[in-house]
Design a protein around this motif. Sequence first.
Motif, mmCIF file in Angstrom:
data_model
loop_
_atom_site.group_PDB
_atom_site.id
_atom_site.type_symbol
_atom_site.label_atom_id
_atom_site.label_comp_id
_atom_site.label_asym_id
_atom_site.label_seq_id
_atom_site.Cartn_x
_atom_site.Cartn_y
_atom_site.Cartn_z
ATOM 1 N N TYR A 40 1.027 -1.280 -0.127
ATOM 2 C CA TYR A 40 0.119 0.366 0.133
ATOM 3 C C TYR A 40 0.734 1.200 -0.093
ATOM 4 O O TYR A 40 0.423 2.504 -1.032
ATOM 5 C CB TYR A 40 -1.109 -0.279 1.002
ATOM 6 C CG TYR A 40 -2.208 1.408 1.389
ATOM 7 C CD1 TYR A 40 -2.727 0.945 0.142
ATOM 8 C CD2 TYR A 40 -1.603 2.304 1.526
ATOM 9 C CE1 TYR A 40 -3.983 2.059 0.319
ATOM 10 C CE2 TYR A 40 -2.289 3.245 1.265
ATOM 11 C CZ TYR A 40 -3.097 3.278 0.359
ATOM 12 O OH TYR A 40 -4.779 4.203 0.315
ATOM 13 N N ARG A 48 -0.345 -0.071 -4.145
ATOM 14 C CA ARG A 48 -1.492 -1.270 -4.928
ATOM 15 C C ARG A 48 -2.716 -0.272 -3.979
ATOM 16 O O ARG A 48 -2.383 -0.029 -2.563
ATOM 17 C CB ARG A 48 -1.986 -2.713 -4.172
ATOM 18 C CG ARG A 48 -1.185 -3.142 -5.422
ATOM 19 C CD ARG A 48 0.244 -2.911 -5.448
ATOM 20 N NE ARG A 48 0.544 -4.270 -5.740
ATOM 21 C CZ ARG A 48 1.929 -4.632 -6.465
ATOM 22 N NH1 ARG A 48 2.777 -3.503 -5.854
ATOM 23 N NH2 ARG A 48 2.790 -5.024 -6.475
ATOM 24 N N SER A 49 -3.891 -0.467 -4.166
ATOM 25 C CA SER A 49 -4.940 -0.160 -3.730
ATOM 26 C C SER A 49 -5.464 -0.663 -2.300
ATOM 27 O O SER A 49 -4.697 -2.154 -2.255
ATOM 28 C CB SER A 49 -6.290 0.050 -4.168
ATOM 29 O OG SER A 49 -7.292 -1.249 -4.772
ATOM 30 N N CYS A 50 -6.022 -0.020 -1.029
ATOM 31 C CA CYS A 50 -6.431 -1.127 -0.116
ATOM 32 C C CYS A 50 -6.713 -2.620 -0.648
ATOM 33 O O CYS A 50 -6.393 -3.377 -0.050
ATOM 34 C CB CYS A 50 -7.545 -0.302 0.995
ATOM 35 S SG CYS A 50 -8.705 0.241 0.507
ATOM 36 N N GLN A 66 -10.921 -3.866 -6.616
ATOM 37 C CA GLN A 66 -10.879 -2.705 -7.021
ATOM 38 C C GLN A 66 -11.547 -2.411 -6.689
ATOM 39 O O GLN A 66 -11.726 -1.217 -6.681
ATOM 40 C CB GLN A 66 -10.536 -2.882 -8.689
ATOM 41 C CG GLN A 66 -9.227 -3.481 -9.079
ATOM 42 C CD GLN A 66 -9.048 -3.386 -11.132
ATOM 43 O OE1 GLN A 66 -10.125 -2.779 -11.640
ATOM 44 N NE2 GLN A 66 -8.109 -3.870 -11.335
ATOM 45 N N ARG A 69 -11.579 -0.096 -3.769
ATOM 46 C CA ARG A 69 -10.344 1.452 -3.561
ATOM 47 C C ARG A 69 -11.797 2.457 -3.306
ATOM 48 O O ARG A 69 -13.426 2.685 -3.431
ATOM 49 C CB ARG A 69 -10.160 1.243 -5.123
ATOM 50 C CG ARG A 69 -9.504 2.655 -5.120
ATOM 51 C CD ARG A 69 -8.913 3.141 -6.352
ATOM 52 N NE ARG A 69 -8.252 2.178 -7.115
ATOM 53 C CZ ARG A 69 -6.565 2.448 -7.197
ATOM 54 N NH1 ARG A 69 -6.002 3.047 -6.537
ATOM 55 N NH2 ARG A 69 -5.843 1.553 -7.411
ATOM 56 N N ARG A 70 -10.971 3.327 -2.403
ATOM 57 C CA ARG A 70 -11.752 3.913 -1.763
ATOM 58 C C ARG A 70 -12.986 4.156 -1.256
ATOM 59 O O ARG A 70 -14.582 5.048 -1.501
ATOM 60 C CB ARG A 70 -12.050 5.315 -2.744
ATOM 61 C CG ARG A 70 -10.695 6.739 -2.460
ATOM 62 C CD ARG A 70 -11.142 7.673 -2.935
ATOM 63 N NE ARG A 70 -11.386 8.552 -1.880
ATOM 64 C CZ ARG A 70 -12.030 9.948 -1.972
ATOM 65 N NH1 ARG A 70 -12.038 10.570 -2.995
ATOM 66 N NH2 ARG A 70 -12.255 10.436 -1.273
ATOM 67 N N GLY A 80 -12.590 0.256 2.314
ATOM 68 C CA GLY A 80 -12.026 -1.237 1.547
ATOM 69 C C GLY A 80 -10.937 -1.827 2.106
ATOM 70 O O GLY A 80 -11.393 -3.358 1.707
ATOM 71 N N CYS A 131 -15.166 5.431 3.915
ATOM 72 C CA CYS A 131 -13.812 6.653 3.571
ATOM 73 C C CYS A 131 -13.814 6.954 3.631
ATOM 74 O O CYS A 131 -12.748 8.821 3.954
ATOM 75 C CB CYS A 131 -13.489 5.433 2.336
ATOM 76 S SG CYS A 131 -12.334 6.143 1.243
#
Length: 196
Positions: A40, A48-50, A66, A69-70, A80, A131
């Motif tokens: 991350y 990478r996204s969470c 994916q 994300r957010r 996420g 988020c």
Amino acid sequence: MSDSRPPDAPPAPADPSARPLDDREQALIAAARETAFTLYEGTRVPHRSCGIALAETFGLPTPAYQALRRGGITGCGTCGAIRAGEQILGEILGDPDPTGAVTDALRSAVAWYQRQIPTRIDRGPAPDYVCNNLTAPLGPFTGPTRASFCTKLAADIAALTAEAVLRFAPAGVQLRVAPIAELADQPDAQPPGAPT
């Protein structure tokens, strides 16, 4: 790969959440934390996204993650990383039969995981784990304060997810912390405890 509980291990105690974790289990949890942190953070390897960081940590395919994300792309959903932890528990402890019932291990692990979130995961001044609520007080989403907060959160969730698997998996179920692909040619560069 490492077994969650060796087949010849004594029966699990009635309350798996109360048993002490052994050194091997603690090392797996630390490896999950460090791997997710590295993925991350985006310093040693691309960010990478969470959700994707969590899926990669446990060696799982990433496309479905994916969408996390957010907080579900819009920022209006639950964090996420938290949602990814639940999905990972489903992938590891769920019934592979699409018509099968929820397994006892999955039910117990998710219930325990959800109870642990408010006691172990810092939400700062946010009223909940949405988020946008978590990140808004931290300045711009692309800023270093928010990035640092979310890096720690993703790492903490990876550790909590690993612990849930280790505590509730039936004998023979494997917990795998995957090596980081970009560091494969540098075994000494893998996070401590991660496989090489």
